[in-house]
Structures are given as C-alpha cells and as structure tokens.
Design a protein around this motif. Structure first.
Motif, PDB file in Angstrom:
ATOM      1  N   SER A  94     -13.327   4.580   1.864  1.00 37.13           N
ATOM      2  CA  SER A  94     -12.235   5.011   2.741  1.00 37.13           C
ATOM      3  C   SER A  94     -12.326   4.383   4.129  1.00 37.13           C
ATOM      4  O   SER A  94     -11.317   4.250   4.821  1.00 37.13           O
TER       5      SER A  94
ATOM      6  N   ILE B 264      -9.982   1.451   4.360  1.00 36.00           N
ATOM      7  CA  ILE B 264      -8.612   1.645   3.873  1.00 36.00           C
ATOM      8  C   ILE B 264      -7.604   0.863   4.719  1.00 36.00           C
ATOM      9  O   ILE B 264      -6.568   0.432   4.222  1.00 36.00           O
ATOM     10  N   PHE B 265      -7.942   0.637   5.981  1.00 36.51           N
ATOM     11  CA  PHE B 265      -7.051  -0.128   6.853  1.00 36.51           C
ATOM     12  C   PHE B 265      -6.848  -1.553   6.340  1.00 36.51           C
ATOM     13  O   PHE B 265      -5.801  -2.159   6.584  1.00 36.51           O
TER      14      PHE B 265
ATOM     15  N   ARG C 130      -6.743  -2.327   3.057  1.00 34.59           N
ATOM     16  CA  ARG C 130      -5.933  -2.227   1.837  1.00 34.59           C
ATOM     17  C   ARG C 130      -4.542  -1.653   2.088  1.00 34.59           C
ATOM     18  O   ARG C 130      -3.614  -1.927   1.333  1.00 34.59           O
ATOM     19  N   LYS C 131      -4.396  -0.844   3.126  1.00 32.86           N
ATOM     20  CA  LYS C 131      -3.143  -0.112   3.359  1.00 32.86           C
ATOM     21  C   LYS C 131      -1.893  -0.998   3.445  1.00 32.86           C
ATOM     22  O   LYS C 131      -0.853  -0.626   2.909  1.00 32.86           O
TER      23      LYS C 131
ATOM     24  N   GLU D 144      -0.216   1.234  -1.954  1.00 31.74           N
ATOM     25  CA  GLU D 144       0.353   2.557  -1.713  1.00 31.74           C
ATOM     26  C   GLU D 144      -0.138   3.459  -2.842  1.00 31.74           C
ATOM     27  O   GLU D 144      -0.080   3.092  -4.011  1.00 31.74           O
TER      28      GLU D 144
END
Length: 118
Positions: free
Chosen positions: A27, A30-31, A33-34, A38
């Motif tokens: 996590s 995540i920035f 992958r974001k 989605e």
C-alpha cells in the motif's frame, strides 16, 4: 563473464523478491499504481464483496497498468535494474540490496507464520 558468489546471488534474489512485492502489492506504493489502476468493489446477492482490478486508459497508459499488475513482469525489470546497479556500483548498492534481502526474508517468515496461525 560476470561472476558473483552464491551468497550475492541469494541476496540479489531476495532483494528482487521484496522490491517487486513493494511495487506490485504494498500500500505504500499505491501512488505509483493509482494513475493506472482502479479497484472496483462489487457485492453479490449473498452480501460478499469482491474486489476487481480495472486497468485504466489505453495505449501506453494501459500497457504500464498491465505491467504494474503483473508480478512476473515487474520482477524481470526489477531484477535487471538491481543487477545492473549492483554490478556497476557494488559498494553503494550493496547496502540497499542487503536491506531489501533481509526485508524479503522477514516477509517470507511472516507469510509462513500467518498461514500456520490461521
């Protein structure tokens, strides 16, 4: 011919394992992958929630999203990156490799313990 010791090989493998998991699953990243992923949640008739990964965009954006969702694909690129850096700058990169290798072993131990406890 490139020569590394068995110990260095194991360290590089463990560091690649941990760094790949960091990119694909953790996590904290995540920035990364974001922009490309989605997460979609759907609730079925029994109230069970299922989460699905939807890859955003098309073209290059979709390709990057596919890459970031594939543990095996990211692993290849991470291993190339780590090995090239390690071979060219062993005194600088060696410490980072060692840290990721130790974290990799710790995560493997945690997975084993979690399965035994559950």
């Amino acid at each position: 011919m490139i020569t590394i010791s068995t110990f260095e090989f194991i360290l590089l493998c463990l560091a690649t394992f941990r760094f790949t998991r960091l990119i694909v699953f953790d996590s904290i990243t995540i920035f990364l992958r974001k922009p490309f992923h989605e997460m979609i949640e759907e609730t079925d008739e029994e109230g069970q929630v299922a989460t699905y990964l939807h890859i955003k965009g098309d073209g290059l954006k979709y390709w990057i999203g596919e890459l970031l969702s594939c543990y095996w694909c990211v692993g290849v690129w991470v291993s190339i990156f780590i090995v090239i850096l390690y071979l060219n700058f062993p005194s600088i990169v060696g410490g980072v490799v060692l840290i990721f290798a130790i974290a990799g072993v710790a995560s493997i131990i945690e997975m084993i313990v979690s399965r035994l406890v559950d």
